[in-house]
Structures are given as structure tokens and as C-alpha cells.
Design an enzyme around this catalytic site. Structure first.
Site, PDB file in Angstrom:
ATOM      1  N   LYS A 486       8.455 -14.370   2.571  1.00  0.00           N
ATOM      2  CA  LYS A 486       7.741 -13.161   2.125  1.00  0.00           C
ATOM      3  C   LYS A 486       7.237 -13.360   0.698  1.00  0.00           C
ATOM      4  O   LYS A 486       6.096 -13.050   0.377  1.00  0.00           O
ATOM      5  CB  LYS A 486       8.638 -11.912   2.156  1.00  0.00           C
ATOM      6  CG  LYS A 486       8.987 -11.354   3.502  1.00  0.00           C
ATOM      7  CD  LYS A 486       7.879 -10.619   4.210  1.00  0.00           C
ATOM      8  CE  LYS A 486       7.005 -11.468   5.049  1.00  0.00           C
ATOM      9  NZ  LYS A 486       7.414 -11.877   6.356  1.00  0.00           N
ATOM     10  N   GLU A 489       4.283 -15.967   0.496  1.00  0.00           N
ATOM     11  CA  GLU A 489       2.979 -15.697   1.098  1.00  0.00           C
ATOM     12  C   GLU A 489       2.166 -14.631   0.382  1.00  0.00           C
ATOM     13  O   GLU A 489       0.946 -14.686   0.411  1.00  0.00           O
ATOM     14  CB  GLU A 489       3.097 -15.399   2.596  1.00  0.00           C
ATOM     15  CG  GLU A 489       3.914 -14.204   2.957  1.00  0.00           C
ATOM     16  CD  GLU A 489       4.076 -14.062   4.471  1.00  0.00           C
ATOM     17  OE1 GLU A 489       3.255 -14.589   5.227  1.00  0.00           O
ATOM     18  OE2 GLU A 489       5.036 -13.405   4.882  1.00  0.00           O
TER      19      GLU A 489
HETATM   20  C1  F6R Z   1       4.675 -14.088   7.984  1.00  0.00           C
HETATM   21  C2  F6R Z   1       3.896 -14.010   9.191  1.00  0.00           C
HETATM   22  C3  F6R Z   1       3.758 -15.222  10.019  1.00  0.00           C
HETATM   23  C4  F6R Z   1       3.911 -14.868  11.499  1.00  0.00           C
HETATM   24  C5  F6R Z   1       3.619 -16.093  12.383  1.00  0.00           C
HETATM   25  C6  F6R Z   1       3.817 -15.781  13.848  1.00  0.00           C
HETATM   26  O1  F6R Z   1       4.749 -12.868   7.347  1.00  0.00           O
HETATM   27  O2  F6R Z   1       3.358 -12.989   9.520  1.00  0.00           O
HETATM   28  O3  F6R Z   1       4.666 -16.208   9.649  1.00  0.00           O
HETATM   29  O4  F6R Z   1       5.199 -14.409  11.718  1.00  0.00           O
HETATM   30  O5  F6R Z   1       2.311 -16.508  12.164  1.00  0.00           O
HETATM   31  O6  F6R Z   1       2.993 -14.726  14.239  1.00  0.00           O
HETATM   32  P1  F6R Z   1       3.263 -13.894  15.548  1.00  0.00           P
HETATM   33  O7  F6R Z   1       4.523 -13.127  15.330  1.00  0.00           O
HETATM   34  O8  F6R Z   1       2.064 -13.018  15.709  1.00  0.00           O
HETATM   35  O9  F6R Z   1       3.420 -14.896  16.656  1.00  0.00           O
END
Ligand code: F6R
Length: 609
Positions: A486, A489
Site C-alpha cells: 500500500k 504504490e
Molecule cells: C494493489 C492492487 C493490486 C491488485 C492486483 C490483482 O492495491 O490493487 O495489487 O490486487 O493487481 O488485482 P485483482 O484483485 O483485480 O485480480
């Protein structure tokens, strides 16, 4: 990643397209553009940077007239962030104009072929190649030209195409990248996701892979790329405008952190049978027998979703009493994995569109695993590709940094673990106790949120520091990883998250005078061990920020700053301990002057590998 909006109807398209692009901004992008069919032919305007830059350009031109158009936000893959590479792209012969999400993998071969045919390219993109190909194959019927072009293409795409010679028509198609068609009253909006549509209509058609949809003011026709007609299903979009607007908050990330109690109440609603001490998961019921007989659970995802999966691994073994592993989807896919009989793969994903997670899921399915999904977006590709699953029900997550989806994923995985555990070795008493505690998580998160000011004050003390450590053990080791992610990013501060014990095996060399080390030091089975790790950091001049259990006075004697969370069983603690870390990252980014909801280089949904 990239966002598509296209409109055909009776209204002026430009403001509608711009509004749609703004709704898609959260997906992440670095340039934007629009194309309109005007009385003077196709007009294309593109700009590097924010949609606001594109708006300025359009304003300087006096605006574009026309009721049919395309718009796009681009997240660069092939070719740098330049106006020439921004979409829409056009062909050089047939008046074709196209926007595209995804990657055309055989674009180099197609480009050579088209150059040999005399086409001249103006960008470095794979998208321009596709526009030229549609133009090359155009013989007076846009739908057929698109179908023919897509038969030549390998890779992933969601596209929308218009043509000067067929001014009332949009042809769109998808494979691997999401695309939906909003169905209004003699008007249609094609978009990458529902947020660009719901202001206008709540009826929509979701396209499947290899579907092509020809849309005019009069209606639409759906077919495959081989022109086999399909009867599409019109669905109701479960999204209202309030959910995708900021309201009184400054950023979507902040809104979503504060929404967590409500979101998790939704995740839990109707899924707890208090009298029997059981979990009710409609999506899993018909697979209950397979789950009971399963030998192993493999959880997979990327980024924050992987961190939730890592917690899921602990939960499955601890509560579900089944061997479990958690692994990056991107690594699982390419390591020739062994899938024995009785393996259950659980894909964890907010968007349900993450390319690596989807590919891992397909690999596991091909090798015989039962595929489950823990997904937020209803109807997303992963939710459709799995045999069964559990929706998070946390509502749309707009902030690029995932927050409420993380706690929703952990909550859903807790439910799945208890669902399994009760059918295996868990006693009714233990499950009743855990479910009672689980129901209290939302109100306990509310208590953590009340400390927002304290968390901000603590963040202010360290915000100038450029290197941070996040350390935790057991259930809170993945939380340490999540806290570091967190911070990285959105505030661009370098941070490392790791098991607290690992620190002595190398990273301790980083600790110098004043380096912030955030310890998750709740009262769990490894509390004493964490205290020893804290002492090691202090002995080397590091500053300790501890996330501790309410009532722990001792911690104040060893840590410089303490953020308290309410007491709860260790297995449920990640949903509480992560919240101060989310808020610290949020405040650090705001204090450093960053655009929290649009962090540099990031995309909300990563639909390319
Ligand atoms: C971090 C973030 C990314 C997503 C990752 C997977 O805050 O948002 O690390 O967790 O790209 O994304 P989903 O959950 O949409 O598969």
C-alpha cells in the site's frame, strides 16, 4: 488498464464520451483520445496525460459535433506514451477508426504483411495494425471486416470500431478483455465496465470471448467471429451512481477504507447460520462433497489479492483442516505444476479480469483441478470461468489501491474455511464461537477507523523517510506485505514487508537511525517472539510503530508509536490490523502531494500478462 467508451444514439456524443472516460479514469492510463463521425468525416483528437488535457484540446477546437463516436484511455504497452500512440487509430484506406484494450501478440507479422501491401504506419502500436487490417479486409460491411480481421489475430482484445462509410454503426468485440454493451432507448453505450454506463442505462449485454456485436440506433446483433448468430442475454447492472461517486470523501481510496464495515456486513449477510454454527454459501453447496473429499487447496492471485490468498492459506489449514498453499498466479502458470486428484484451486481477484490469475486458473482447470473463485465483480471473466465461487459483495472498488476488496477477500476466505472445517474436523462450538467473532469484525473495524487522526499524526512523523519495513508473523505476515505494498504504490516510498523472523537473515542490515519499522504486534500466539524482533530493531536505532491489541500497555514501553486494534481471535486479526496500515499509506500519499486515486504507472485491473 485501458478504458473504452463508444456511443451511438440521438444525443451529442462528445460530452457523453468524456464523462464515460472520466468514470474509467480509475482503471489507470497515460493518454486519452476520442473519434467522432461528423458531417465533415472522421475527427480524431488525442492527448497525452489526463482526460482533462483532452477536454482542453476539444474546447480549443470548439468541440466536435456528431452522435456516433469512440473514446479511449490508454495504458501504454506497445510504444511510449505519445500522442501518436494514443487511441483511436485509423486505417489509411477505408475510413476505419478503432480503439483497443489488450495485446495483439502477432502484430509484428501482421504489420509486415500490411506494409508489403503498401500500408504506412504512424505509431508503434499493435492497435494501429488491427485498424489497418480491418481496413484492408473491408469490402463494404464493417461487421464482416471486423470478424475477418479477428480471425487473423492472436492475443487479447476488446475493441470498438467505426467506419466513415457506415456512419450509424459501431462494431465491437472481445477476447480476454472485458466489454459490455449498455442498452438504452434507441441509444447504446459500449464500455469496458459498468461505471461508464450506469448514468444512462442499467440494462446491458456482456460479451463473451470471440463475440462480435454490431450496434446501430435501431438495435444490435451478436455473433461469433465466424458469423454464427448468438442470442445475447440482457442483464440488469447492479450498480448505482452513488457507489461510484466520492460523496463527502476526498479520494475513492479514503471512501473505500471507511466503507469497510458496511462492505463486510454485505459479505457476511445471509451467510451465517447461527443456530447450527454453519456457513451458508449458495455458490458452493453443490460442490460440498467434492470439497470435503479434496486433498489440497491451492490459492492464487496477484498483488493484494495474493496477500489475501496467503492469509487464506493459513485459514484453510487452521480452520478448514486441509493442506493449502498460496502462490503468485504468474509463477504457478509457468512452472509445470503438478495437480493431483482432489486439488481445489481458488482464484482470488477483485476485478475478476487479472490476466495472470485467469491464466493460472485455466492451467489448473486443464490439469483437472476443481476451480473456485473469490471475486468481487459479478459476471467477470474469472467468475464465469470457475466451477463455483463466492462473491465479495463489497461494491465497486474505484481506488487503484485495493482496500475493501482485501478485507472482503479475507472475510470470504474465512467463510470458505469454516464451511470446509465444519464438514471436516471443526466442532460446532468452535465454529459458533468463530462465527460470532466474525460477525463483530465490522464494528471492530469502526473502532479502528475512529483513530484516523492519531494514525495521521503518526504518519506525519515519518512521512519524510524513504525506506520502511513492515514485519509480522503468522496470520499477520501477509498483512505486513500488504502494508508495504500500500505504501509503495501510492506514496512511492520504498517499503519491504516480510515475516518478522526473516529480518535477522539479512534485512536487519538496512536498519539505521530512525528507520521506521512497522510491527504487527497484536496479542497472538507469537506475541513474545514479535517483542524480541522489536527489541532487535530498537537496539539498532530503528523507530518502531506497533499495531497492537487494545489494553496492551507493555507495548508502549518498547515501541515509539502504538496504533491499537480491538482484541479478537488471531485468525480474524488481519481484517483489523490491515486498516491502520491502509490509513497510514493513504495519509503518507496525501502528505507527499500525490494523486491517491491515480498513482503513477498503475492500472486498476491488469489485463495483460
Ligand atoms: C494493489 C492492487 C493490486 C491488485 C492486483 C490483482 O492495491 O490493487 O495489487 O490486487 O493487481 O488485482 P485483482 O484483485 O483485480 O485480480
Amino acid at each position: 488498464m485501458c478504458g473504452i467508451v463508444a456511443y451511438v444514439g440521438g444525443k451529442r456524443a462528445e460530452p457523453l464520451l468524456i464523462e464515460g472516460l472520466k468514470r474509467l479514469e480509475y482503471r489507470g492510463y497515460d493518454s486519452a483520445g476520442v473519434a467522432l463521425l461528423t458531417d465533415e468525416g472522421m475527427k480524431i483528437v488525442r492527448a497525452v496525460g489526463r482526460v482533462a488535457n483532452l477536454e482542453d484540446k476539444l474546447e480549443n477546437l470548439g468541440g466536435l459535433q456528431g452522435t456516433v463516436g469512440l473514446a479511449h484511455t490508454r495504458w501504454a504497452t506497445h510504444g511510449g506514451v505519445t500522442e501518436a500512440n494514443a487511441h483511436p487509430h485509423r486505417d489509411d484506406r477505408s475510413g476505419i477508426c478503432l480503439v483497443h484494450n489488450g495485446i495483439i501478440e502477432n502484430y509484428a507479422a501482421l504489420r509486415t504483411y500490411l506494409e508489403e501491401k503498401g500500408h504506412r504506419f504512424h505509431s508503434e502500436t499493435d492497435t494501429e495494425v488491427l485498424a489497418m487490417l480491418v481496413g484492408e479486409l473491408y469490402e463494404g460491411d464493417l461487421e464482416r471486416a471486423v470478424q475477418a480481421a479477428l480471425r487473423e489475430v492472436t492475443g487479447a482484445y476488446a475493441i470498438a470500431v467505426i467506419c466513415e462509410r457506415e456512419p450509424g454503426t459501431i462494431v465491437c468485440a472481445r477476447k480476454g478483455s472485458p466489454l459490455i454493451v449498455g442498452v438504452g432507448n434507441s441509444e447504446f453505450i459500449v464500455a469496458s465496465d459498468a461505471s461508464a454506463i450506469v448514468a444512462h442505462t442499467t440494462q446491458a449485454v456482456t460479451l463473451e470471448d470471440y463475440n462480435v456485436c454490431k450496434v446501430t440506433r435501431e438495435g444490435f446483433r451478436t455473433s461469433t467471429i465466424d458469423d454464427v448468430e448468438i442470442t445475447p442475454k440482457v442483464m440488469q447492472l447492479e450498480l448505482d451512481l452513488e457507489q461510484i461517486e466520492l460523496g463527502t470523501f476526498s479520494h475513492f481510496m479514503q471512501k473505500e477504507i471507511f466503507e469497510q464495515p458496511k462492505a463486510l456486513r454485505n459479505t457476511l449477510r445471509g451467510r451465517i447460520d447461527e443456530y447450527e454454527g454453519k456457513v451458508v454459501l449458495g455458490g458452493l453447496t453443490s460442490f460440498a462433497k467434492d470439497l470435503v473429499k479434496a486433498h489440497r487447496v491451492l490459492l492464487t492471485g496477484q498483488g493484494t489479492a495474493l496477500h489475501a490468498a496467503m492469509i487464506g492459506r493459513y485459514l484453510m489449514e487452521d480452520l478448514g483442516k486441509i493442506p493449502a498453499t498460496a502462490e503468485y498466479a504468474s509463477e504457478f502458470r509457468y512452472r509445470n505444476p503438478i495437480i493431483e486428484d482432489g486439488t481445489v484451486v481458488i482464484a482470488v481477484s477483485q476485478s475478476g479480469e487479472t490476466a495472470d490469475t485467469l491464466a493460472a486458473l485455466q492451467e489448473a482447470k486443464d490439469r483437472g483441478a476443481l476451480a473456485l473463485g473469490v471475486v468481487n465483480v459479478v459476471g467477470s471473466t474469472i467468475s464465469r470461468e470457475t466451477d463455483a465461487g463466492v462473491y465479495l459483495r463489497v461494491g465497486p472498488e474505484i481506488g487503484v489501491a485495493s482496500t475493501k476488496a482485501f478485507t472482503g477477500q479475507v472475510t470470504a476466505l474465512t467463510l470458505v474455511s469454516i464451511f470446509l472445517g465444519r464438514r471436516r474436523l471443526m466442532s460446532a462450538e468452535r465454529s459458533m464461537m468463530l462465527l460470532e467473532e466474525l460477525k463483530r469484525v465490522p464494528e471492530r473495524i469502526e473502532r479502528v477507523l475512529e483513530q484516523d487522526r492519531t494514525i495521521k499524526r503518526v504518519t506525519e512523523r515519518y512521512v519524510e523517510r524513504n525506506n520502511w519495513l513492515f514485519l509480522g508473523r503468522g496470520y499477520n505476515y501477509p498483512v505486513a506485505m500488504e502494508g508495504a505494498l500500500k505504501l509503495k504504490e501510492i506514496s512511492y516510498i520504498h517499503a519491504e514487508g516480510m515475516p518478522a523472523a526473516e529480518m535477522k537473515h539479512g534485512p536487519i542490515a538496512l536498519i539505521d537511525e530512525g528507520m521506521p519499522a512497522v510491527f504487527i504486534a497484536n496479542r497472538g500466539p507469537q506475541y513474545e517472539k514479535v517483542m524480541s524482533n522489536i527489541a532487535e530493531v530498537r537496539a539498532r536505532g530503528g523507530h518502531v510503530i506497533a499495531v497492537a491489541t487494545e489494553g496492551d500497555e507493555h507495548i508502549k514501553t518498547v515501541a515509539q508509536d502504538v496504533l491499537y486494534v480491538p482484541d479478537c481471535p488471531d485468525c480474524l486479526s488481519p481484517m483489523l490490523t490491515v486498516v491502520p496500515l491502509q490509513l497510514m499509506a493513504y495519509h503518507a500519499a496525501v502528505l507527499r502531494g500525490h494523486d491517491v486515486d491515480k498513482p503513477r504507472n498503475l492500472a486498476k485491473s491488469v489485463t495483460v500478462e
